[in-house]
Write a protein that holds these residues in place. Structure first.
Motif, short mmCIF file in Angstrom:
data_model
loop_
_atom_site.label_atom_id
_atom_site.label_comp_id
_atom_site.label_asym_id
_atom_site.label_seq_id
_atom_site.Cartn_x
_atom_site.Cartn_y
_atom_site.Cartn_z
N LEU A 17 0.86 -1.32 0.09
CA LEU A 17 0.08 -0.01 0.05
C LEU A 17 0.86 1.15 -0.22
O LEU A 17 1.95 1.35 0.44
CB LEU A 17 -0.90 0.08 1.15
N TYR A 72 2.82 4.29 1.01
CA TYR A 72 3.45 5.00 2.29
C TYR A 72 3.16 3.87 3.29
O TYR A 72 3.07 4.38 4.40
CB TYR A 72 2.66 6.49 2.66
N SER A 73 3.21 2.68 3.18
CA SER A 73 3.17 1.47 4.10
C SER A 73 4.20 0.67 3.70
O SER A 73 4.89 1.11 2.91
CB SER A 73 1.80 1.00 4.08
N TYR A 74 4.07 -0.54 4.37
CA TYR A 74 5.17 -1.68 4.18
C TYR A 74 4.90 -2.17 2.68
O TYR A 74 3.88 -2.56 2.32
CB TYR A 74 4.96 -2.73 5.10
N GLN A 75 6.13 -2.31 1.88
CA GLN A 75 6.22 -2.76 0.74
C GLN A 75 6.99 -3.68 0.48
O GLN A 75 8.39 -3.65 1.16
CB GLN A 75 6.19 -1.56 -0.25
N SER A 131 10.60 1.16 -0.57
CA SER A 131 9.66 2.12 -0.63
C SER A 131 9.65 2.87 -1.73
O SER A 131 10.32 3.39 -2.16
CB SER A 131 9.85 3.28 0.68
#
Length: 217
Positions: free
Chosen positions: A182, A184-187, A209
């Motif tokens: 998602l 600006y979340s964990y990628q 990121s």
């Protein structure tokens, strides 16, 4: 201010630090030669060229960035290209990743959803003499089916899931390199490989990121 050799040294150090995640101690010599040859400063806004060889992403306008050199090198390496390959890139951005790939393969097709980035990247790549790259504006989620199947696909923005159209456009034995997660979340950077009989094998590489993939999806 760092120079090209500093950037190459930083990439080598990042590879060493992440070796247990990427399962290699060095990147392919062809990839590193391309990183040495392509002038990263030419792909940055004039007022930010002083940080061209920092091992970090840099803003290029329109809410987008030119990726960290280590990430460009790693993703190029993970594609496992051959000189005869035809590659699809999703997210042209500045055109830097396109230029790196152009040194490794026969043909690069690149898609970018933001119109002004298509214009500036196309002009820049033409001026620099990269003549095996075709760029078009469009929603990269759906790929570029006219030239499929591809010997590899690379996505330079994070998708919430792996797009099925891109899997469909992979040749047998080819890889899709894509950050998934998602905004600006964990990628996670993932390698998706199409095996015989359309069997799909996925492998998680490391946390990343990226700016989000945009479009109708």
């Amino acid at each position: 201010m760092k120079n090209l050799q500093h950037m190459l040294n930083d990439i080598d150090m990042e590879v060493y630090l992440t070796r247990h995640f990427i399962n290699k101690k060095v990147l392919d010599d062809r990839v590193m030669a391309a990183m040495k040859k392509v002038p990263r400063q030419a792909f940055l806004p004039a007022d930010l060229r002083y940080c061209a060889y920092e091992n970090s992403p840099v803003p290029i306008g329109s809410g987008q960035t030119i990726s960290q050199p280590y990430m460009v090198a790693l993703m190029s390496d993970l594609l496992s290209t051959k000189p005869s390959d035809v590659i699809l890139e999703i997210g042209t951005g500045s055109g830097y990743q396109s230029a790196i790939l152009s040194q490794l393969v026969q043909q690069v097709y690149s898609m970018e959803i933001i119109e002004n980035l298509v214009t500036t990247a196309s002009r820049r790549l033409d001026e620099l003499g990269y003549n095996n790259i075709d760029i078009r504006q469009g929603d990269g989620y759906f790929g570029w089916p006219e030239h499929a199947p591809y010997d590899g696909i690379i996505v330079t923005a994070a998708a919430p899931h792996i797009p099925q159209p891109l899997i469909d456009q992979l040749a047998e034995g080819a890889r899709l390199i894509i950050p998934v997660g998602l905004p600006y979340s964990y990628q996670e950077l993932m390698v998706v490989e199409k095996k015989a009989h359309a069997e799909i094998e996925t492998r998680k590489i490391l946390g990343v990121s990226f700016v989000p993939l945009t479009g109708r999806h």
